[in-house]
Design a protein around this motif. Structure first.
Motif, short mmCIF file in Angstrom:
data_model
loop_
_atom_site.label_atom_id
_atom_site.label_comp_id
_atom_site.label_asym_id
_atom_site.label_seq_id
_atom_site.Cartn_x
_atom_site.Cartn_y
_atom_site.Cartn_z
N GLY A 143 -0.07 7.45 -0.66
CA GLY A 143 0.77 7.88 -1.77
C GLY A 143 2.03 8.63 -1.42
O GLY A 143 2.79 9.02 -2.31
N ALA A 183 5.05 7.87 -0.24
CA ALA A 183 6.32 7.34 -0.75
C ALA A 183 6.36 7.44 -2.28
O ALA A 183 7.45 7.60 -2.86
CB ALA A 183 6.50 5.90 -0.30
N SER A 225 2.65 12.95 10.55
CA SER A 225 2.14 11.62 10.22
C SER A 225 0.90 11.74 9.34
O SER A 225 0.57 12.83 8.87
CB SER A 225 1.84 10.85 11.50
N ASP A 268 4.27 3.78 11.54
CA ASP A 268 3.80 3.10 12.75
C ASP A 268 4.58 1.82 13.02
O ASP A 268 4.83 1.04 12.10
CB ASP A 268 2.31 2.78 12.61
N HIS A 303 5.68 8.16 18.76
CA HIS A 303 6.37 8.55 17.52
C HIS A 303 7.62 9.37 17.84
O HIS A 303 8.69 9.14 17.30
CB HIS A 303 5.43 9.38 16.62
O1 KG4 Z 1 2.97 7.63 11.10
P1 KG4 Z 1 2.21 6.89 10.07
O2 KG4 Z 1 2.74 5.54 9.65
O3 KG4 Z 1 0.73 6.68 10.50
C1 KG4 Z 1 0.01 7.61 11.22
O4 KG4 Z 1 0.15 7.63 12.48
O5 KG4 Z 1 -0.70 8.39 10.55
O6 KG4 Z 1 2.12 7.86 8.78
C2 KG4 Z 1 1.52 7.48 7.59
C3 KG4 Z 1 1.68 8.62 6.58
C4 KG4 Z 1 0.89 8.43 5.29
O7 KG4 Z 1 0.17 9.62 5.03
C5 KG4 Z 1 1.97 8.20 4.24
O8 KG4 Z 1 1.63 8.65 2.93
C6 KG4 Z 1 3.11 9.00 4.80
O9 KG4 Z 1 3.06 8.76 6.19
N1 KG4 Z 1 4.42 8.59 4.27
C7 KG4 Z 1 5.19 9.39 3.51
C8 KG4 Z 1 6.34 8.63 3.15
N2 KG4 Z 1 6.22 7.39 3.73
C9 KG4 Z 1 5.04 7.38 4.41
N3 KG4 Z 1 5.01 10.66 3.09
C10 KG4 Z 1 5.98 11.20 2.32
N4 KG4 Z 1 7.08 10.54 1.93
C11 KG4 Z 1 7.33 9.26 2.34
N5 KG4 Z 1 8.43 8.62 1.96
#
Ligand code: KG4
Ligand code: ZN
Length: 336
Positions: free
Chosen positions: A183, A185, A140, A307, A118
């Motif tokens: 949620g 986004a 994340s 991811d 990441h």
């Molecule tokens: O890094 P990632 O794709 O997967 C992990 O390694 O966990 O992160 C996913 C997280 C989820 O909790 C999702 O709600 C959050 O990232 N996320 C966001 C946004 N886009 C994705 N949180 C806030 N604002 C966003 N625009």
């Protein structure tokens, strides 16, 4: 070029990458099969179902990725795979498949830590890459970590969340507001609307551990505060105002901890990573703050925040010997 596979959660990704002339990473091709719709349907991850989906999709995704680049096995120098942390079923599908490819094609197998990858997503760029020393913030769905990148191969863990990850808090608050999973986004969208509508309702939420001397953080208290607010307000609740108050509280805590880490280490660069780094309000808050401090600010392109396989390739290309390091020292979440 390196063939990289990412399978930690609800998608399978494959990418072909190579180092570019500025010391960053160039993506040659990238393919993905997402099961996010399944996760959304169940309101969360169902590990068994996801692992089965991935088992059926991994070979077609790799084939498509190779085909798009017109690459053959002779073009591949090494194969890389996420070795954790993540959901064990999903990880196993990736690790076992890539082990078999490495064996059959007689290529070196590179194991990559998902969180290191990441951070290194910030190097997927053709014009500008971070320098050192840098402070790295990974936010994340499962992790919230603060790291000091003294040099390219000297990383020091500073702190992280003691309970919920930031993304987890976003997802839980979204659920409290009746929004589907994940949620994050959607909270951003509500927050945007709050600003556009110039709503008058203002909720005050806590900024947990903001004055704490350590670099640790905590977000479960903030989630509880939102739970209480939802109960107290009942029929009068203004979801947009909740989204705004929550986002601002998160922003303030994250910015404060990072500024203190920059002051303590003398870092001249700042890199942010992870799914929550896709959040427009958090991005804007950091860009503004870093500019005022004269610190170079790096945040990956939106598609490399959540991811993705190119970031696994980036780690394999840039840090082959160290890519499997645990970002958070006490975690031992490797598959092999
Ligand atoms: O890094 P990632 O794709 O997967 C992990 O390694 O966990 O992160 C996913 C997280 C989820 O909790 C999702 O709600 C959050 O990232 N996320 C966001 C946004 N886009 C994705 N949180 C806030 N604002 C966003 N625009
Ligand atoms: Zn991730």
């Amino acid at each position: 070029m390196i063939l990289a596979i990412e399978s930690t959660f609800d998608e399978i990704g494959a990418a072909l990458v190579e180092k570019n002339s500025i010391g960053g990473v160039r993506i040659i091709s990238s393919s993905i099969a997402s099961s996010a719709a399944i996760t959304a349907k169940y309101g969360g991850a169902v590990p068994e179902i996801l692992a089965r989906e991935q088992a059926s999709m991994i070979v077609p995704v790799i084939e498509e990725c190779m085909l798009k680049a017109k690459a053959t096995k002779e073009d591949i120098e090494a194969v890389a795979v996420t070795n954790g942390p993540g959901m064990i079923g999903s990880l196993l599908v990736g690790v076992e498949t890539v082990k078999a490819i490495a064996y059959a094609w007689k290529k070196p197998l590179l194991r990559v830590n998902h969180m290191v990858a990441h951070v290194l997503a910030n190097w997927i760029d053709e014009t500008r890459i971070p320098g050192f020393p840098a402070i790295g913030l990974v936010i994340s769905g499962g992790h919230t970590d603060l790291v000091h990148l003294a040099q390219f191969d000297k990383w020091e863990y500073l702190g992280g969340t003691r309970d919920d990850a930031v993304g987890e808090a976003f997802d839980k608050v979204a659920r409290l507001l009746g929004l589907p999973y994940p949620g994050g986004a959607l909270i951003q969208k509500l927050c945007d609307e709050y600003i556009l509508d110039k709503e008058n309702t203002k909720y005050i939420l806590p900024r947990p551990m903001i004055h704490d001397e350590s670099f640790d953080m905590s977000f479960s208290g903030l989630k509880t505060a939102v739970t209480d607010l939802v109960k107290t307000e009942e029929g009068n609740l203004k979801p947009k105002a909740v989204a705004y108050a929550f986002t601002m509280a998160v922003c303030e805590v994250l910015v404060e901890k990072c500024v203190r880490a920059i002051e303590a280490t003398g870092a001249t660069n700042f890199v942010m990573a992870g799914g929550v780094a896709a959040n427009k309000h958090i991005r804007e808050a950091f860009v503004a703050k870093m500019e005022s401090l004269g610190v170079e600010c790096f945040i990956p392109n939106l598609k490399y925040c959540t991811d993705n396989a190119p970031m696994i390739g980036a780690a394999a290309v840039l840090k082959p010997e160290l890519a499997d390091l645990q970002l958070r020292p006490e975690s031992n979440l490797k598959v092999i």
